[in-house]
Enzyme design. Structure first.
Site, short mmCIF file in Angstrom:
data_model
loop_
_atom_site.label_atom_id
_atom_site.label_comp_id
_atom_site.label_asym_id
_atom_site.label_seq_id
_atom_site.Cartn_x
_atom_site.Cartn_y
_atom_site.Cartn_z
N VAL A 68 75.40 -92.67 3.51
CA VAL A 68 75.04 -92.38 2.12
C VAL A 68 73.56 -92.10 1.91
O VAL A 68 73.15 -91.71 0.82
CB VAL A 68 75.47 -93.53 1.17
CG1 VAL A 68 76.98 -93.65 1.12
CG2 VAL A 68 74.82 -94.84 1.58
N TYR A 69 72.73 -92.30 2.93
CA TYR A 69 71.30 -92.02 2.77
C TYR A 69 71.11 -90.52 2.58
O TYR A 69 71.37 -89.73 3.49
CB TYR A 69 70.51 -92.50 3.99
CG TYR A 69 70.39 -94.01 4.14
CD1 TYR A 69 70.89 -94.89 3.19
CD2 TYR A 69 69.79 -94.56 5.26
CE1 TYR A 69 70.78 -96.26 3.33
CE2 TYR A 69 69.66 -95.93 5.42
CZ TYR A 69 70.17 -96.78 4.45
OH TYR A 69 70.06 -98.14 4.60
N SER A 70 70.65 -90.17 1.40
CA SER A 70 70.45 -88.76 1.05
C SER A 70 71.69 -87.92 1.35
O SER A 70 71.60 -86.80 1.85
CB SER A 70 69.22 -88.18 1.78
OG SER A 70 68.03 -88.74 1.27
N ALA A 71 72.85 -88.51 1.04
CA ALA A 71 74.14 -87.83 1.19
C ALA A 71 74.34 -87.26 2.59
O ALA A 71 74.85 -86.15 2.77
CB ALA A 71 74.28 -86.72 0.14
N GLY A 72 73.95 -88.04 3.60
CA GLY A 72 74.13 -87.63 4.99
C GLY A 72 72.94 -86.92 5.59
O GLY A 72 72.85 -86.75 6.81
#
Length: 343
Positions: free
Chosen positions: A61-65
């Protein structure tokens, strides 16, 4: 760089891990953390490796992958030199199965992470949170299959309650499945509730702490003080970041910072270095995840190792950061047969 066993496993990890939450800067939450691209990430990783730090932590989920993608590109040609940890469980899409620790979502998430990271295995995979709607047996059997398939080498969790973790360990033992060896948990000088139950559990069950936010959600940078405005580039300028982070009473924070100032004058070290070094002397801590927007912040955090606070300095920080225990911990502390793990 000092290396420690990750809990009761045979894997040795550096006492500092570089977190990649600052990679990408995609979205309102992560844009307040940092926005390192591939070239900046390569520099940070090279500095880390030069210092002996070879473990890098991410999440789907960090920066949407995007953080995983940047990390994967930044370590190209160096996979054999590094340890990669990542996480999954939180929502990654709008579909009903794009969340949780079900067999469906875990397999999709891990395959996605492997692709973004450009690798065929993850050294440490952690559930990002406890999923109360999926049977623990389903989650653990899936993770065991992935370990046996060689896609994951070691298992951990993050943000679990004590009973979540203990029940999971008991079920894994019952069926002979791969066991959790790490708990990525919040722990800092201004967030010591980890010590109440999770630390004793970690000692008893040999679960290594992978500490997140050792600077108390950016409050122990040395820039936040009584009577002064927040720094312009602080993540705490974002109400979204304040809301999702651990709450801290202002006066309590200032009391701890005052004690840190005293120790800083005695040691010649910075407040972040002292806060991280204090954690390195606590039971169960295997590694501490540090963040860095740039090279200067990374080098400063790397300066937290290679020395130790004195017992007197630790005691001063302990006293300043002490808080009232919640029930049943205050009651247990009054019974002589329940000594504190950090006493």
């Amino acid at each position: 760089m000092e290396f420690r066993h990750l809990g009761g496993s045979g894997l040795k990890v550096p006492v500092l891990t570089l977190g990649t939450g600052t990679f990408g800067g995609n979205g309102p939450l992560f844009s307040a953390w940092g926005n390192s691209g591939v070239e900046e990430a390569k520099k940070l990783i090279d500095i880390s490796l030069e210092a002996g730090l070879n473990m890098f932590d991410s999440a789907d989920v960090y920066s949407a992958g995007q953080a995983e993608e940047i990390l994967g590109k930044a370590i190209e040609g160096k996979r054999d030199q590094v340890l990669i940890s990542t996480k999954a469980t939180f929502r990654t899409g709008e579909g009903p199965n794009d969340i949780g620790s079900s067999r469906h979502h875990l397999i999709e998430s891990i395959n996605g992470s492997l692709k973004r990271l450009g690798t065929d295995y993850i050294d440490l995979f952690q559930l990002h949170g406890f999923d109360a709607q999926t049977p623990i047996e389903e989650t653990l059997s899936t993770l065991d299959d992935l370990v046996r398939a060689g896609k994951i080498r070691y298992l951990g969790v993050s943000n679990f309650s004590g009973w979540h973790l203990m029940k999971s360990l008991a079920i894994a033992e019952k069926y002979g499945w791969a066991r959790y060896v790490a708990h990525q948990a919040y722990y800092s000088l201004i967030g010591r509730s980890y010590e109440w139950e999770l630390m004793p559990l970690g000692i008893d069950q040999k679960i290594g702490a992978v500490v997140w936010s050792p600077l108390g959600w950016a409050r122990l940078t040395g820039k936040i003080r009584r009577g002064t405005p927040l720094p312009e580039n602080s993540r705490l300028q974002s109400q979204l970041n304040v809301d999702v982070g651990p709450p801290v009473d202002d006066e309590y924070l200032y009391r701890v910072v005052d004690a840190l100032d005293e120790v800083a004058s005695e040691t010649g070290k910075t407040i972040p270095q002292i806060a991280i070094n204090w954690l390195l002397q606590r039971p169960t801590v295997s590694t501490i995840v540090i963040g860095a927007r740039n090279e200067d912040q990374l080098r400063q955090n790397l300066g937290a190792v290679g020395w130790n606070l004195t017992k007197e300095q630790v005691a001063k920080l302990d006293a300043a950061s002490d808080t009232a225990l919640a029930y049943p911990y205050f009651h247990q502390a009054g019974f002589e047969r329940n000594p504190s793990p950090v006493a």
